[in-house]
Design a protein around this motif. Sequence first.
Motif, PDB file in Angstrom:
ATOM      1  N   SER B  40      44.241  42.794  40.777  1.00  0.00           N
ATOM      2  CA  SER B  40      44.176  41.682  41.725  1.00  0.00           C
ATOM      3  C   SER B  40      42.848  41.689  42.482  1.00  0.00           C
ATOM      4  O   SER B  40      42.246  40.638  42.720  1.00  0.00           O
ATOM      5  N   ALA B  43      40.241  40.241  40.115  1.00  0.00           N
ATOM      6  CA  ALA B  43      40.421  38.794  39.924  1.00  0.00           C
ATOM      7  C   ALA B  43      39.954  38.033  41.161  1.00  0.00           C
ATOM      8  O   ALA B  43      39.252  37.017  41.057  1.00  0.00           O
ATOM      9  N   ASP B  44      40.336  38.526  42.325  1.00  0.00           N
ATOM     10  CA  ASP B  44      39.963  37.850  43.573  1.00  0.00           C
ATOM     11  C   ASP B  44      38.455  37.921  43.806  1.00  0.00           C
ATOM     12  O   ASP B  44      37.835  36.952  44.257  1.00  0.00           O
ATOM     13  N   SER B  70      41.115  32.770  40.192  1.00  0.00           N
ATOM     14  CA  SER B  70      41.722  34.091  40.371  1.00  0.00           C
ATOM     15  C   SER B  70      42.978  34.227  39.510  1.00  0.00           C
ATOM     16  O   SER B  70      43.223  35.282  38.917  1.00  0.00           O
ATOM     17  N   THR B  71      43.762  33.171  39.431  1.00  0.00           N
ATOM     18  CA  THR B  71      44.987  33.214  38.628  1.00  0.00           C
ATOM     19  C   THR B  71      44.666  33.405  37.143  1.00  0.00           C
ATOM     20  O   THR B  71      45.299  34.222  36.457  1.00  0.00           O
ATOM     21  N   GLN B  74      43.226  36.919  36.601  1.00  0.00           N
ATOM     22  CA  GLN B  74      44.275  37.930  36.701  1.00  0.00           C
ATOM     23  C   GLN B  74      44.976  38.139  35.358  1.00  0.00           C
ATOM     24  O   GLN B  74      45.215  39.267  34.932  1.00  0.00           O
TER      25      GLN B  74
END
Lengths: 115, 189
Positions: B40, B43-44, B70-71, B74
């Motif tokens: 996470s 990704a962020d 980000s989604t 991820q």
Amino acid sequence: MQFINDDSSVTFDANAATVKFAGTLRLPNAKAYEGLSALLLDAATKVTAPVLCLDVRELLFLNSSGITTLSLFVINTRNKGKPRLKVLGAQGVAWQHKSLSNFKKLWADLELVLS
Amino acid sequence: MMSERVYGQYDLIPDELVPEAYLEVTVQPIDLTTHWKRTSLLADMMAGYVASAFRGGHRFRESPVYNAVSTVMQELVENAAKFSRQRDAQARLRLRHFDRVLQIQVQNDVTPATAAVFETHVKGLLAAKDLDGVYVKTMEGRRLGDQQSGIGLLLMIKDYPVKLAVRLAPKSPECTVVTVRAHYFLEEA
């Protein structure tokens, strides 16, 4: 009834007939989501109102394992026939306005409200 | 040893084209599986690198592009974490930003057996005419006990403005390099 980890909380409020999600849910696999599945199934069993609301407006992220978990809950509830489900989402949260409508493809009677 | 296979528009953006922004990160997949929170964080961070160009200050995290990128990131990072070949293997994450297109690339080493399963999955997704139907069928299958069908890539190409491409390049009889490219067409920032 709660499912809580470092980044998220999911709470069932029986009086409001609502399961409220908040934070970020990006657990690694289906097994890690078993606690959430149990909470949802318990809420669906115990709710006395005809409609159970899943309020995900404050859930900023949900990974595909989480979407699978919710999808399977929708199928399970559909097959039982009750309670009816209402999903509250936020139009401004990308994953919600892009992916929440998938649940209606599993159960057309599910009510989806994006605000 | 099989030859290289490519699916989707892998060279949609030529490699020699200079991007407006570039970010590359190399990680050990074992680091991610040991501390899952790192997926996470990566990704962020990569989404923020892009989104901050559209909305400054601290508000970039509230932008649709941050949430969406980000989604997508991820899901790709999770796949690299879960399916890489060796404990000491590396996964290479790369982001290239061209005006309204992001090229998100994740490359990792897998076993030929894992590559074969992934190849079948990707070919099925790219050939599907009705992705909503694939989603429904996959979920109904999961209800009946099928644990093999993940929906990360499916949701990516079904719900997001993403074109998926994959290259499988055998490196040795025991190792195949998998490169996944997601070309994300930015809509709203």
